[in-house]
Design an enzyme around this catalytic site. Structure first.
Site, PDB file in Angstrom:
ATOM      1  N   ASN A  47       0.827  -1.196   0.000  1.00  0.00           N
ATOM      2  CA  ASN A  47       0.000   0.000   0.000  1.00  0.00           C
ATOM      3  C   ASN A  47       0.871   1.260   0.000  1.00  0.00           C
ATOM      4  O   ASN A  47       1.962   1.283   0.557  1.00  0.00           O
ATOM      5  CB  ASN A  47      -0.992   0.003   1.173  1.00  0.00           C
ATOM      6  CG  ASN A  47      -0.366  -0.132   2.538  1.00  0.00           C
ATOM      7  OD1 ASN A  47       0.546  -0.929   2.743  1.00  0.00           O
ATOM      8  ND2 ASN A  47      -0.874   0.622   3.498  1.00  0.00           N
ATOM      9  N   VAL A  48       0.360   2.285  -0.675  1.00  0.00           N
ATOM     10  CA  VAL A  48       1.041   3.574  -0.783  1.00  0.00           C
ATOM     11  C   VAL A  48       0.012   4.641  -0.432  1.00  0.00           C
ATOM     12  O   VAL A  48      -0.930   4.881  -1.198  1.00  0.00           O
ATOM     13  CB  VAL A  48       1.593   3.807  -2.210  1.00  0.00           C
ATOM     14  CG1 VAL A  48       2.288   5.161  -2.300  1.00  0.00           C
ATOM     15  CG2 VAL A  48       2.532   2.680  -2.618  1.00  0.00           C
ATOM     16  N   GLU A  49       0.184   5.261   0.735  1.00  0.00           N
ATOM     17  CA  GLU A  49      -0.771   6.270   1.192  1.00  0.00           C
ATOM     18  C   GLU A  49      -0.417   7.647   0.659  1.00  0.00           C
ATOM     19  O   GLU A  49       0.665   7.870   0.101  1.00  0.00           O
ATOM     20  CB  GLU A  49      -0.803   6.303   2.726  1.00  0.00           C
ATOM     21  CG  GLU A  49      -1.374   5.055   3.325  1.00  0.00           C
ATOM     22  CD  GLU A  49      -1.449   5.092   4.841  1.00  0.00           C
ATOM     23  OE1 GLU A  49      -2.110   4.198   5.395  1.00  0.00           O
ATOM     24  OE2 GLU A  49      -0.857   5.990   5.475  1.00  0.00           O
ATOM     25  N   ASN A  50      -1.340   8.558   0.862  1.00  0.00           N
ATOM     26  CA  ASN A  50      -1.197   9.936   0.420  1.00  0.00           C
ATOM     27  C   ASN A  50      -1.855  10.818   1.462  1.00  0.00           C
ATOM     28  O   ASN A  50      -2.849  10.409   2.070  1.00  0.00           O
ATOM     29  CB  ASN A  50      -1.876  10.083  -0.949  1.00  0.00           C
ATOM     30  CG  ASN A  50      -1.618  11.412  -1.581  1.00  0.00           C
ATOM     31  OD1 ASN A  50      -2.188  12.416  -1.183  1.00  0.00           O
ATOM     32  ND2 ASN A  50      -0.768  11.416  -2.581  1.00  0.00           N
ATOM     33  N   ALA A  52      -3.767  13.160   1.042  1.00  0.00           N
ATOM     34  CA  ALA A  52      -5.182  13.232   0.650  1.00  0.00           C
ATOM     35  C   ALA A  52      -5.658  11.782   0.609  1.00  0.00           C
ATOM     36  O   ALA A  52      -5.512  11.099  -0.387  1.00  0.00           O
ATOM     37  CB  ALA A  52      -5.338  13.904  -0.708  1.00  0.00           C
ATOM     38  N   CYS A  58      -4.049   0.758  -2.680  1.00  0.00           N
ATOM     39  CA  CYS A  58      -3.950  -0.474  -1.901  1.00  0.00           C
ATOM     40  C   CYS A  58      -2.922  -1.429  -2.505  1.00  0.00           C
ATOM     41  O   CYS A  58      -2.661  -1.407  -3.708  1.00  0.00           O
ATOM     42  CB  CYS A  58      -5.304  -1.170  -1.845  1.00  0.00           C
ATOM     43  SG  CYS A  58      -6.600  -0.190  -1.058  1.00  0.00           S
ATOM     44  N   GLU A  60      -3.095  -4.592  -3.083  1.00  0.00           N
ATOM     45  CA  GLU A  60      -3.637  -5.505  -4.092  1.00  0.00           C
ATOM     46  C   GLU A  60      -3.663  -4.854  -5.467  1.00  0.00           C
ATOM     47  O   GLU A  60      -3.303  -5.472  -6.467  1.00  0.00           O
ATOM     48  CB  GLU A  60      -5.067  -5.933  -3.716  1.00  0.00           C
ATOM     49  CG  GLU A  60      -5.168  -6.626  -2.386  1.00  0.00           C
ATOM     50  CD  GLU A  60      -5.430  -5.691  -1.208  1.00  0.00           C
ATOM     51  OE1 GLU A  60      -6.117  -6.117  -0.273  1.00  0.00           O
ATOM     52  OE2 GLU A  60      -4.954  -4.540  -1.221  1.00  0.00           O
ATOM     53  N   CYS A  91     -10.315  -4.546   0.273  1.00  0.00           N
ATOM     54  CA  CYS A  91     -11.429  -3.601   0.359  1.00  0.00           C
ATOM     55  C   CYS A  91     -12.350  -3.777  -0.857  1.00  0.00           C
ATOM     56  O   CYS A  91     -12.014  -4.489  -1.810  1.00  0.00           O
ATOM     57  CB  CYS A  91     -10.909  -2.167   0.438  1.00  0.00           C
ATOM     58  SG  CYS A  91     -10.225  -1.518  -1.116  1.00  0.00           S
ATOM     59  N   CYS A  94     -10.775  -2.860  -4.217  1.00  0.00           N
ATOM     60  CA  CYS A  94      -9.808  -3.880  -4.653  1.00  0.00           C
ATOM     61  C   CYS A  94     -10.509  -5.138  -5.144  1.00  0.00           C
ATOM     62  O   CYS A  94     -10.073  -5.756  -6.109  1.00  0.00           O
ATOM     63  CB  CYS A  94      -8.840  -4.218  -3.527  1.00  0.00           C
ATOM     64  SG  CYS A  94      -7.609  -2.938  -3.271  1.00  0.00           S
TER      65      CYS A  94
END
Length: 139
Positions: A47-50, A52, A58, A60, A91, A94
């Site tokens: 996963n790579v968050e931001n 925003a 995600c 997957e 989720c 995904c």
């Protein structure tokens, strides 16, 4: 398609190891994933968050997207790993993304923080799903 013991071991190890590459400074919720192609390649993602939140990606979708842009569209299994117990499932977004490239019988292995897993098919995760096959019925 069933997995060999070796395929399952590699798939789980790569998904669990992928958690270490997660970029999750906000949620601290690490997720790793690995998809196995029918040609035998293992492609991982995390996963790579931001800042925003809705813009994050995600694990997957990273794994499946990387596989697709690398030329793969036929898959044997997917593993998702988190640090929690019981294991987390993909989720909703995904699930639909995975379904685009898989059948309802496609297996998803979900690993918890202790390495224990639960397996479910896409039909169980996304019942009565909508997939590409629904768009081509009238042709």
């Amino acid at each position: 398609m069933s997995l060999t013991t070796q395929e399952l071991e590699i798939l789980s190890t790569k998904a669990i190891d992928a958690k270490a590459t997660a970029y999750c400074p906000y949620s601290k919720f690490r997720v790793g994933a690995c998809i196995l192609t029918t040609s035998g390649e293992f492609i991982s993602g995390a996963n790579v968050e931001n800042a925003a939140y809705p813009v994050g990606t995600c694990a997957e979708r990273v794994a499946v997207g990387t596989a697709v842009v690398s030329g793969h569209k036929d898959f044997k299994a997917l593993a998702v790993a988190t640090d929690i117990t019981p294991p987390a499932s993909p989720c909703g977004m995904c699930r639909q993304f995975i379904r685009e490239f898989t059948s309802p019988s496609f297996p998803v292995y979900m690993y918890d923080g202790e390495g224990k897993y639960k397996i479910m098919t896409m039909a169980e995760l996304l019942p009565d799903s909508f997939g590409p096959d629904h768009l081509h019925k009238n042709e």
